[in-house]
Scaffold this active site. Structure first.
Site, PDB file in Angstrom:
ATOM      1  N   CYS A 396      -0.579  -7.664  15.846  1.00 49.55           N
ATOM      2  CA  CYS A 396      -1.711  -7.182  15.054  1.00 49.55           C
ATOM      3  C   CYS A 396      -1.777  -7.832  13.684  1.00 49.55           C
ATOM      4  O   CYS A 396      -2.793  -7.742  12.998  1.00 49.55           O
ATOM      5  CB  CYS A 396      -1.635  -5.668  14.925  1.00 49.55           C
ATOM      6  SG  CYS A 396      -2.356  -4.820  16.330  1.00 49.55           S
ATOM      7  N   ASP A 429      -8.326  -5.789  24.508  1.00 49.97           N
ATOM      8  CA  ASP A 429      -7.443  -6.137  23.406  1.00 49.97           C
ATOM      9  C   ASP A 429      -6.530  -7.271  23.840  1.00 49.97           C
ATOM     10  O   ASP A 429      -6.187  -7.379  25.020  1.00 49.97           O
ATOM     11  CB  ASP A 429      -6.580  -4.933  23.000  1.00 49.97           C
ATOM     12  CG  ASP A 429      -6.421  -4.825  21.481  1.00 49.97           C
ATOM     13  OD1 ASP A 429      -6.298  -5.882  20.837  1.00 49.97           O
ATOM     14  OD2 ASP A 429      -6.421  -3.694  20.980  1.00 49.97           O
ATOM     15  N   ASP A 452      -5.729   2.313  23.097  1.00 47.97           N
ATOM     16  CA  ASP A 452      -7.141   2.637  22.887  1.00 47.97           C
ATOM     17  C   ASP A 452      -7.633   3.679  23.893  1.00 47.97           C
ATOM     18  O   ASP A 452      -8.466   4.534  23.568  1.00 47.97           O
ATOM     19  CB  ASP A 452      -7.985   1.367  23.015  1.00 47.97           C
ATOM     20  CG  ASP A 452      -7.754   0.399  21.867  1.00 47.97           C
ATOM     21  OD1 ASP A 452      -7.239   0.828  20.828  1.00 47.97           O
ATOM     22  OD2 ASP A 452      -8.088  -0.785  22.026  1.00 47.97           O
TER      23      ASP A 452
END
Length: 698
Positions: A396, A429, A452
């Site tokens: 990330c 993602d 998510d």
């Protein structure tokens, strides 16, 4: 190294002294086209030369441990945290429980020895083998902290046992310890008369009881039972008798000598693609006793010969010295030295030993810094600022910032996943690799993408995988894809989803992503938080800082492994427990404050965050205090907006595969926290939702 396609796999089993030095040399001079893996049960390996000093209290655990995670990162190698249980030389694979087989072209083994005594009744349950060193060091550290009236038995009266007994006696000298050194024949028989006399005098000076010509028949919780019926009282029984090879080596099919792997002058085994060094190896051409000095001197030859066999070059011979300077610790800061029958003793020899040992450890800890990108003489305006002063983070830490996304996406920016139709949500993602191990990276990416779905209170349904491999030849592509897909299938199946397709490609670096659908009765969105709600966080934060430090060689290997373990922790049970949350999100790239801002903006509320209650990953606070930050830090700081109060850097730290952040009814918060804790989560109530629109830290 990654500029060239990978064509060969080199796998190092064990983190012994030779392999540690090979990793350092590899980082300084890598062989293009070779992908390196190192497998070890734990992030560190204890240095045998400093063990007696550690036991005596002269060194800390950090002084003793070789950080294999740090060395692997420096060498560009993938570190696999696990214990090898077998080798299939036909398939050329290594077995580590809990993961797919690891393929190799060339293999090296440096796993040391063990002093386990499986034939001795009760030893496995109540005894502590002196080797492997790491496990012994931890057991001793725990015992030393709690012992009030120490009673210790050391089985094995050789030099190693006597050295340990002296170190233990010195460490516990203020607690009147009772130590017993037990040998089945004559203690310290391997030493010459002069050296033996001096060692016996040192043991007598510490009051160590030497029991000779005594056979141990059983180890009991309260002590050691001898054949003649005597019970030697002990609440810490260790075994330092002899050297035993690890059991799995017997199943390799390699030529063995008394269970140890036979090697030739080039350190090759009976399989020319397999090498062995250190105490686990038997040097057929020039047999020598088990001693770390040989492993250290084997390292440059092993390094050269691995490169030679991988590149088609010429190998060279290892020539073992006939004798070496033996330096034996005497408890206090004094040592006994022996070579060619000549004996010396005193504090100066301790200082010599200490200098030698610290110099060795410094070589493995003081690694060159990663070079900054080379700027061309002429470049576009802003290039230097865009490059920054360090490599871009993975995971990330490589995301686009929250502020930029919000400005571009507008109303479309918000919830973790979107509704496809009533009862079904979808998310996508992907992550740029933050670790070199494709199996671990796959688990991290899968848990990250599933977050998510879980954040909306949904149950995962189906997934497609998007995989970009670094450039490599067809054989390594097959190995990598087999590892990745086995990991994908296991992780998604455990979450309740099935893989229904995907896409793969070759590129500059490993990138793994997923598109996942989920089923839900009542989607939990960012909107819905109510003033008075309690905020619950289900995982500690700090992964961005720890992984940034890992890239720069500044993180402790143990902290890195603990961080990665948290990343792969499923949030399925947490999602189920928090199914009645008013609002929920997963804390990932935008950091804790960025994701809290998302809930507050969508719910038209504010929040008060109690920073003292926010759980932090081990090592994260110390690294943040040193100024270590992810490359996404500045973007996250801007994206979180105005925050009241003193804001620690970790509040903006991007998280990969982070925990859930939920706004729940205050009256149910304690019960939910209790359920999360019982389910194995390091969860905490970290604040509350407020009517006022601002976010404040206290």
């Amino acid at each position: 190294m990654d500029r060239y396609p990978f064509t060969r796999d080199l796998v190092l089993i064990g983190g012994g002294h030779s392999h540690a030095l090979v990793l350092r040399k590899w980082g300084m001079d890598p062989l293009a086209g070779v992908r390196v893996s190192v497998i070890n049960p734990g992030p560190t390996a204890a240095y045998s030369g400093m063990l007696p000093g550690f036991v005596a209290g002269h060194y800390t655990r950090d002084d003793l441990d070789i950080d294999l995670v740090k060395l692997a990162r420096f060498a560009g190698a993938r570190f696999i945290n696990g214990a090898v249980t077998g080798i299939d030389r036909t398939a050329r694979t290594v077995t580590v429980p809990g993961r797919p087989p690891i393929g190799y072209d060339v293999l090296a083994i440096d796993v040391g020895i063990t002093s386990e005594m499986p034939a001795l009744d009760g030893f496995a349950a109540h005894g502590i083998p002196a080797k492997p060193l790491g496990a012994f060091a931890q057991a001793w550290e725990d015992y030393r902290a709690r012992a009030t009236a120490p009673q210790i038995a050391v089985i094995g009266g050789g030099v190693a046992g006597a050295e340990l007994a002296l170190a233990m006696a010195h460490a516990l000298r203020d607690r009147s310890p009772k130590l017993h050194l037990i040998d089945r024949s004559r203690a310290l028989a391997a030493l010459g008369d002069k050296a033996r006399h001096k060692m016996l005098a040192a043991l007598a000076g510490y009051g160590v009881d030497i029991i000779e010509n005594a056979d141990v028949t059983q180890v009991l919780p309260q002590g050691v039972l001898l054949k003649d019926g005597r019970l030697i009282q002990s609440d810490f029984t260790t075994g330092a008798a002899g050297a035993k090879p690890h059991d799995w080596i017997a199943g390799t099919g390699l030529d063995l000598q008394d269970g140890f792997i036979t090697v030739n002058a080039q350190l090759q085994t009976s399989d020319p693609m397999v090498f062995a060094v250190g105490d686990c190896a038997h040097m057929a051409a020039s047999p020598r006793p088990k001693a770390g000095v040989y492993a250290v001197r084997q390292a440059p030859v092993l390094f050269d010969n691995l490169r030679a066999v991988l590149s088609g070059g010429q190998m060279r011979d290892y020539s073992a010295q006939r004798d070496y300077l033996k330096l034996i610790s005497l408890g206090r800061k004094s040592a006994l030295a022996e070579k060619f029958g000549t004996i010396w003793q005193g504090p100066l020899l301790w200082r010599l030993k200490d200098r030698i040992d610290r110099k060795f450890m410094m070589r493995l800890d003081d690694l060159p810094a990663m070079p900054a990108p080379v700027m061309p003489k002429t470049a576009a305006l802003g290039l230097r600022e865009a490059l920054g002063d360090k490599p871009m983070c993975g995971g990330c830490g490589a995301k686009v910032g929250r502020a930029a996304l919000q400005q571009v996406l507008g109303d479309a920016f918000g919830d973790d996943a979107g509704q496809v139709q009533m009862g079904q949500v979808i998310t996508t993602d992907h992550l740029r690799a933050l670790v070199a191990d494709p199996v671990l990276m796959t688990q991290i990416a899968a848990i990250h993408a599933l977050g998510d779905i879980w954040a909306m209170g949904a149950t995962p349904q189906a997934a497609t995988a998007q995989i970009i491999l670094p450039r490599m030849d067809a054989a390594l592509q097959q190995r990598s894809m087999a590892e990745i897909m086995a990991s994908v299938t296991a992780t998604m199946s455990k979450a309740g989803a099935r893989i229904v397709g995907g896409h793969s490609a070759l590129g500059d670096e490993l990138t793994i992503g997923f598109t996942i659908t989920g089923l839900v009765d009542r989607p939990i969105t960012l909107a819905g938080a109510r003033p008075g709600d309690a905020l619950i966080l289900t995982k500690p934060i700090g992964s961005g800082t720890i992984m940034a430090a890992d890239m720069a060689g500044q993180a402790h290997g143990g902290d890195v492994i603990a961080c990665l373990d948290l990343m792969v922790q499923s949030q399925a049970a947490a999602s189920a427990i928090l199914r009645q949350a008013h609002a929920m999100t997963d804390v990932t790239g935008f950091g804790l404050l960025g994701h809290l801002r998302g809930i507050c903006d969508a719910s038209a509320t504010g929040a008060v965050l109690d920073w003292a209650q926010v759980p932090l990953m081990a090592g994260a606070a110390a690294l943040a205090a040193k100024g270590v930050r992810s490359t996404l830090f500045a973007d996250n700081q801007a994206g979180a907006g105005m925050i009241g109060g003193a804001v620690p850097d970790l509040a903006y730290d991007p998280q990969t595969a982070g925990g859930l952040l939920a706004a729940v009814a205050a009256k149910s918060a304690d019960d939910l926290l209790r359920a999360l804790t019982e389910a194995g989560y390091q969860a905490a109530i970290i604040g509350q939702i407020t009517q006022a629109p601002e976010i404040t830290l206290r």
